[in-house]
Each structure stands twice: as C-alpha cells, then as structure tokens.
Write a protein that holds these residues in place. Structure first.
Motif, mmCIF file in Angstrom:
data_model
loop_
_atom_site.group_PDB
_atom_site.id
_atom_site.type_symbol
_atom_site.label_atom_id
_atom_site.label_comp_id
_atom_site.label_asym_id
_atom_site.label_seq_id
_atom_site.Cartn_x
_atom_site.Cartn_y
_atom_site.Cartn_z
ATOM 1 N N ALA A 38 0.870 -1.064 0.036
ATOM 2 C CA ALA A 38 -0.243 -0.132 0.259
ATOM 3 C C ALA A 38 0.946 1.122 -0.188
ATOM 4 O O ALA A 38 0.541 2.483 0.024
ATOM 5 N N ASP A 39 2.097 0.967 -0.207
ATOM 6 C CA ASP A 39 3.152 2.362 -0.234
ATOM 7 C C ASP A 39 3.385 2.587 -1.712
ATOM 8 O O ASP A 39 3.964 2.589 -2.341
ATOM 9 N N ILE A 40 2.971 3.405 -1.645
ATOM 10 C CA ILE A 40 2.754 4.418 -3.383
ATOM 11 C C ILE A 40 4.621 4.123 -3.139
ATOM 12 O O ILE A 40 4.905 4.140 -4.599
ATOM 13 N N PRO A 41 5.480 4.790 -3.127
ATOM 14 C CA PRO A 41 6.837 4.865 -3.343
ATOM 15 C C PRO A 41 6.938 3.643 -3.393
ATOM 16 O O PRO A 41 8.367 4.053 -4.628
ATOM 17 N N LEU A 42 7.134 3.557 -2.428
ATOM 18 C CA LEU A 42 7.405 1.383 -2.754
ATOM 19 C C LEU A 42 6.797 1.491 -3.838
ATOM 20 O O LEU A 42 7.985 0.625 -5.150
ATOM 21 N N ALA A 43 5.355 1.246 -4.285
ATOM 22 C CA ALA A 43 5.367 0.684 -5.819
ATOM 23 C C ALA A 43 6.340 1.124 -6.581
ATOM 24 O O ALA A 43 5.796 0.642 -7.853
ATOM 25 N N SER A 44 6.162 2.931 -6.697
ATOM 26 C CA SER A 44 6.849 3.429 -7.492
ATOM 27 C C SER A 44 8.212 3.144 -7.942
ATOM 28 O O SER A 44 8.633 2.584 -9.524
ATOM 29 N N ARG A 48 9.981 -0.095 -11.208
ATOM 30 C CA ARG A 48 10.671 0.282 -12.560
ATOM 31 C C ARG A 48 11.401 -0.509 -12.081
ATOM 32 O O ARG A 48 12.246 -0.527 -13.315
ATOM 33 N N THR A 49 11.309 -1.566 -11.135
ATOM 34 C CA THR A 49 13.460 -2.913 -11.348
ATOM 35 C C THR A 49 11.773 -4.250 -12.704
ATOM 36 O O THR A 49 12.518 -4.788 -12.464
ATOM 37 N N GLY A 50 10.861 -3.711 -12.770
ATOM 38 C CA GLY A 50 9.961 -4.383 -14.110
ATOM 39 C C GLY A 50 8.897 -5.275 -13.249
ATOM 40 O O GLY A 50 8.059 -5.975 -13.679
ATOM 41 N N ALA A 51 8.971 -5.636 -12.094
ATOM 42 C CA ALA A 51 8.070 -5.870 -11.024
ATOM 43 C C ALA A 51 6.605 -5.558 -11.381
ATOM 44 O O ALA A 51 6.264 -4.184 -11.739
ATOM 45 N N HIS A 52 5.277 -6.911 -11.072
ATOM 46 C CA HIS A 52 4.101 -5.576 -11.181
ATOM 47 C C HIS A 52 3.603 -5.970 -9.649
ATOM 48 O O HIS A 52 4.111 -6.271 -8.862
ATOM 49 N N VAL A 53 2.920 -4.387 -9.841
ATOM 50 C CA VAL A 53 2.759 -4.443 -8.129
ATOM 51 C C VAL A 53 1.215 -3.938 -7.621
ATOM 52 O O VAL A 53 0.558 -3.465 -8.721
ATOM 53 N N ILE A 54 0.809 -4.469 -6.568
ATOM 54 C CA ILE A 54 -0.627 -4.730 -6.458
ATOM 55 C C ILE A 54 -0.638 -3.944 -4.769
ATOM 56 O O ILE A 54 0.239 -4.440 -4.251
ATOM 57 N N GLY A 55 -2.565 -3.091 -5.198
ATOM 58 C CA GLY A 55 -1.892 -3.061 -3.907
ATOM 59 C C GLY A 55 -2.789 -3.576 -2.551
ATOM 60 O O GLY A 55 -3.956 -4.773 -3.610
ATOM 61 N N PRO A 56 -3.117 -3.622 -1.330
ATOM 62 C CA PRO A 56 -3.688 -5.094 -0.547
ATOM 63 C C PRO A 56 -5.336 -5.260 -1.393
ATOM 64 O O PRO A 56 -6.252 -5.823 -0.733
ATOM 65 N N ASN A 57 -5.632 -3.991 -1.703
ATOM 66 C CA ASN A 57 -7.456 -3.751 -1.949
ATOM 67 C C ASN A 57 -7.506 -4.363 -3.139
ATOM 68 O O ASN A 57 -8.477 -3.864 -3.689
ATOM 69 N N GLY A 58 -6.713 -4.797 -4.338
ATOM 70 C CA GLY A 58 -6.497 -5.357 -5.380
ATOM 71 C C GLY A 58 -6.102 -4.191 -6.202
ATOM 72 O O GLY A 58 -6.084 -4.841 -8.169
ATOM 73 N N HIS A 59 -5.700 -3.165 -6.806
ATOM 74 C CA HIS A 59 -5.530 -2.060 -7.091
ATOM 75 C C HIS A 59 -4.359 -1.664 -7.982
ATOM 76 O O HIS A 59 -3.093 -2.431 -6.916
ATOM 77 N N ILE A 60 -3.716 -2.010 -9.574
ATOM 78 C CA ILE A 60 -2.682 -3.139 -9.965
ATOM 79 C C ILE A 60 -2.067 -1.578 -10.323
ATOM 80 O O ILE A 60 -2.697 0.019 -11.052
ATOM 81 N N PHE A 61 -1.102 -1.116 -9.824
ATOM 82 C CA PHE A 61 -0.166 0.051 -10.019
ATOM 83 C C PHE A 61 0.485 -0.085 -11.405
ATOM 84 O O PHE A 61 1.073 -1.009 -11.656
ATOM 85 N N ASP A 63 2.818 1.900 -14.733
ATOM 86 C CA ASP A 63 3.817 2.823 -15.001
ATOM 87 C C ASP A 63 2.293 4.006 -16.082
ATOM 88 O O ASP A 63 2.890 5.308 -15.735
ATOM 89 N N ALA A 64 1.807 3.552 -15.982
ATOM 90 C CA ALA A 64 0.349 5.008 -16.773
ATOM 91 C C ALA A 64 -0.376 5.365 -15.451
ATOM 92 O O ALA A 64 -0.802 5.931 -15.531
ATOM 93 N N ASN A 65 -0.272 4.405 -14.125
ATOM 94 C CA ASN A 65 -0.951 5.429 -12.797
ATOM 95 C C ASN A 65 -0.419 5.511 -12.103
ATOM 96 O O ASN A 65 -1.296 6.687 -11.252
ATOM 97 N N ILE A 66 1.299 5.778 -12.288
ATOM 98 C CA ILE A 66 1.669 5.422 -10.701
ATOM 99 C C ILE A 66 1.580 6.955 -10.613
ATOM 100 O O ILE A 66 2.106 7.437 -9.264
#
Length: 115
Positions: A38-44, A48-61, A63-66
């Motif tokens: 749920a940590d937005i800076p960590l998600a960002s 950048r490493t190419g990982a897929h990032v998802i929040g605990p509520n199901g929101h997928i982060f 490049d387009a929305n971060i």
C-alpha cells in the motif's frame, strides 16, 4: 514473529535504518515478480524494476497510473499536515479481498502468457 514454514518462503530481517525494508524489496524485485504494498513510493520504485505491483485492496499500479497515485498521496499528506483531513484510509472490506484476488489472478495470468 513466527517463521514461515512453506517452501520458497523465508523471513528476512533488515537493519533498523529508515527505508531499509523498502530498499531490500526494491533491490530484490525484478521483472515478473509480484509486490503487494500500500506504500505508493515503494510501488513506484518496484515498477521501475519491472515488477508487477498490487495494493492490498486489489488496485494494480502501473507505469500509466503511478504518477497520479504519487501526486494524490502527496496532496493527501499535505492536507493531513494542514489539518484539513483527519481520517485515514477506509477499513478493509470483503470487496477489497475479492478485488485483490481477481487482480492477483489477472497479474499471474499475464505473467504466464508472456513466458
């Protein structure tokens, strides 16, 4: 803290420096890894490493929305600091769990298709 017993899972303890856990996660994430945060800076950083990032509520982060997510986070921080907003995030709901599982499945299927 209970140690994980499942194969492929390990407990890692990092030093007590600020953001040490985040730094470890970023340094050890790569393309097609899945990071849940749920940590937005960590998600960002993980995106950048190419990982897929998802929040605990199901929101997928992505490049387009971060960028929007970071801007909103920073705005909300400023509003909380100014006292304009006193509440936090809404409580976790059943719908959040369902959305998370659907999003996680979608990410896993995307990774499988690309392999």
């Amino acid at each position: 803290m209970r140690l994980p017993t499942q194969e492929g899972i390990k407990l890692v303890v990092v030093d007590g420096q600020l953001d040490a856990a985040d730094d470890f996660i970023v340094e050890n994430s790569a393309k097609n890894d899945i990071v849940v945060t749920a940590d937005i800076p960590l998600a960002s950083r993980c995106i950048r490493t190419g990982a897929h990032v998802i929040g605990p509520n199901g929101h997928i982060f992505t490049d387009a929305n971060i960028g929007d997510a970071l801007a909103t986070r920073n705005l909300m921080y400023e509003l909380r600091e100014a006292g304009s907003i006193t509440g936090g995030a809404p409580p976790f709901q059943k719908q959040d769990r369902s959305r998370f599982l659907q999003s996680l499945d979608r990410i896993i299927q995307d990774i499988r298709r690309k392999m």
